[in-house]
Scaffold this active site. Structure first.
Site, PDB file in Angstrom:
ATOM      1  N   ASP A  62       0.843  -1.202   0.000  1.00 54.90           N
ATOM      2  CA  ASP A  62       0.000   0.000   0.000  1.00 54.90           C
ATOM      3  C   ASP A  62       0.882   1.257   0.000  1.00 54.90           C
ATOM      4  O   ASP A  62       0.704   2.173  -0.835  1.00 54.90           O
ATOM      5  CB  ASP A  62      -0.878  -0.062   1.268  1.00 54.90           C
ATOM      6  N   GLY A 147       1.025 -10.246   4.316  1.00 47.62           N
ATOM      7  CA  GLY A 147       2.104  -9.503   4.967  1.00 47.62           C
ATOM      8  C   GLY A 147       1.673  -9.106   6.368  1.00 47.62           C
ATOM      9  O   GLY A 147       1.544  -9.949   7.256  1.00 47.62           O
TER      10      GLY A 147
HETATM   11  N1  AR6 Z   1       5.220  -5.235  -4.770  1.00 52.19           N
HETATM   12  C1  AR6 Z   1       4.666  -6.446  -4.620  1.00 52.19           C
HETATM   13  N2  AR6 Z   1       4.422  -7.004  -3.422  1.00 52.19           N
HETATM   14  C2  AR6 Z   1       4.761  -6.294  -2.337  1.00 52.19           C
HETATM   15  C3  AR6 Z   1       5.348  -5.012  -2.398  1.00 52.19           C
HETATM   16  C4  AR6 Z   1       5.581  -4.477  -3.696  1.00 52.19           C
HETATM   17  N3  AR6 Z   1       6.119  -3.269  -3.877  1.00 52.19           N
HETATM   18  N4  AR6 Z   1       5.568  -4.585  -1.123  1.00 52.19           N
HETATM   19  C5  AR6 Z   1       5.141  -5.565  -0.298  1.00 52.19           C
HETATM   20  N5  AR6 Z   1       4.661  -6.594  -1.012  1.00 52.19           N
HETATM   21  P1  AR6 Z   1       1.179  -6.166   2.937  1.00 52.19           P
HETATM   22  P2  AR6 Z   1      -1.497  -7.046   3.815  1.00 52.19           P
HETATM   23  C6  AR6 Z   1       4.070  -7.880  -0.572  1.00 52.19           C
HETATM   24  O1  AR6 Z   1       1.656  -6.138   4.343  1.00 52.19           O
HETATM   25  O2  AR6 Z   1      -0.912  -8.256   4.468  1.00 52.19           O
HETATM   26  C7  AR6 Z   1      -0.705  -2.060   4.820  1.00 52.19           C
HETATM   27  O3  AR6 Z   1      -0.182  -1.223   5.808  1.00 52.19           O
HETATM   28  C8  AR6 Z   1       4.399  -8.369   0.801  1.00 52.19           C
HETATM   29  O4  AR6 Z   1       5.676  -9.009   0.804  1.00 52.19           O
HETATM   30  O5  AR6 Z   1       1.570  -5.046   2.054  1.00 52.19           O
HETATM   31  O6  AR6 Z   1      -2.723  -7.214   2.970  1.00 52.19           O
HETATM   32  C9  AR6 Z   1      -2.157  -1.732   4.510  1.00 52.19           C
HETATM   33  O7  AR6 Z   1      -2.437  -0.352   4.617  1.00 52.19           O
HETATM   34  C10 AR6 Z   1       3.280  -9.371   1.010  1.00 52.19           C
HETATM   35  O8  AR6 Z   1       3.580 -10.590   0.329  1.00 52.19           O
HETATM   36  O9  AR6 Z   1      -0.446  -6.256   2.882  1.00 52.19           O
HETATM   37  C11 AR6 Z   1      -2.897  -2.531   5.527  1.00 52.19           C
HETATM   38  O10 AR6 Z   1      -2.953  -1.869   6.783  1.00 52.19           O
HETATM   39  C12 AR6 Z   1       2.104  -8.730   0.282  1.00 52.19           C
HETATM   40  O11 AR6 Z   1       2.666  -7.698  -0.523  1.00 52.19           O
HETATM   41  C13 AR6 Z   1      -2.060  -3.769   5.677  1.00 52.19           C
HETATM   42  O12 AR6 Z   1      -0.722  -3.391   5.337  1.00 52.19           O
HETATM   43  C14 AR6 Z   1       1.050  -8.137   1.194  1.00 52.19           C
HETATM   44  O13 AR6 Z   1       1.670  -7.558   2.327  1.00 52.19           O
HETATM   45  C15 AR6 Z   1      -2.495  -4.844   4.709  1.00 52.19           C
HETATM   46  O14 AR6 Z   1      -1.784  -6.022   4.978  1.00 52.19           O
END
Ligand code: AR6
Length: 198
Positions: A62, A147
């Protein structure tokens, strides 16, 4: 740093015949690909953001999407009034290569008995429904909820692949691209796709 690279290109959809030479099966319009890299760099019609219900940005993917898209994205998000878990809302992509961003809050993992699998499936299905509405032919998605929200990657991937295949079967999409931030996650996607081809 992991660079974008197509590691896998598995056909999606039901048990259909291969169509010679196209990499697709008869009746299929699209395919699933798995890429290791950064979703903000993807050259697709729409990317999906694993957001939170405020839709006002956060960490992880995000934060990366908001940084890359620029402040106009947050300005548009402010007009959306948030989203419930499992819902999805569309904005423009601003400075991204993708024309649209589809924002969905996935579920927080609470042990698996609080409807998390159904909510995650709803998030994916909502994203594909929005993609269809905006006429997107290619969509890139991160591993939603795996994540900060701690959804186990294997179970999440099974759901992601199932919903992608359903969306491809419905027609209109040419590519569903799963963008994994780590080699480990990409390996899980490849394994799940190989375990249940088609
Ligand atoms: N490109 C692709 N994947 C990514 C990137 C990127 N640039 N950065 C991280 N990931 P998360 P959630 C992966 O935590 O679990 C936020 O604060 C990461 O390694 O981003 O749905 C929101 O505002 C993982 O595999 O999302 C919410 O509060 C995946 O993206 C909360 O985090 C999802 O990790 C949402 O948590």
């Amino acid at each position: 740093m992991l660079r974008s690279a197509v590691r896998d290109a598995a056909p999606a959809g039901g048990r259909r015949r291969w169509r010679e030479g196209t990499g697709k099966r008869a009746g299929m319009t699209g395919r699933i690909t798995v890429v290791e890299g950064d979703i903000t760099e993807q050259d697709v019609d729409a990317i999906v953001n694993a957001a939170n219900p405020s839709l006002l940005g956060g960490g992880g993917v995000d934060g990366a999407i908001h940084r890359a898209a620029g402040p106009e994205l947050l300005a548009e998000c402010r007009t959306l009034g948030g989203a419930a878990t499992g819902e999805a809302k569309v904005t423009r992509g601003y400075r991204l290569r993708a024309r649209y961003v589809i924002h969905t809050p996935g579920p927080v993992w609470r042990g698996g008995r609080a409807g998390e699998p159904e909510l995650l499936a709803r998030s994916y299905a909502s994203c594909f429904a929005r993609a269809r509405e905006i006429g997107a032919r290619s969509v890139a998605l991160p591993a939603i909820s795996t994540g900060a929200y701690r959804f186990p990657i294997e179970a999440a991937t099974v759901i992601a692949v199932r919903e992608a295949r359903r969306a491809l079967d419905a027609g209109g999409l040419e590519e569903v691209r799963f963008v994994c931030f780590t080699r480990r996650d990409a390996d899980v996607y490849r394994r799940v796709l190989a375990a249940a081809p088609g």
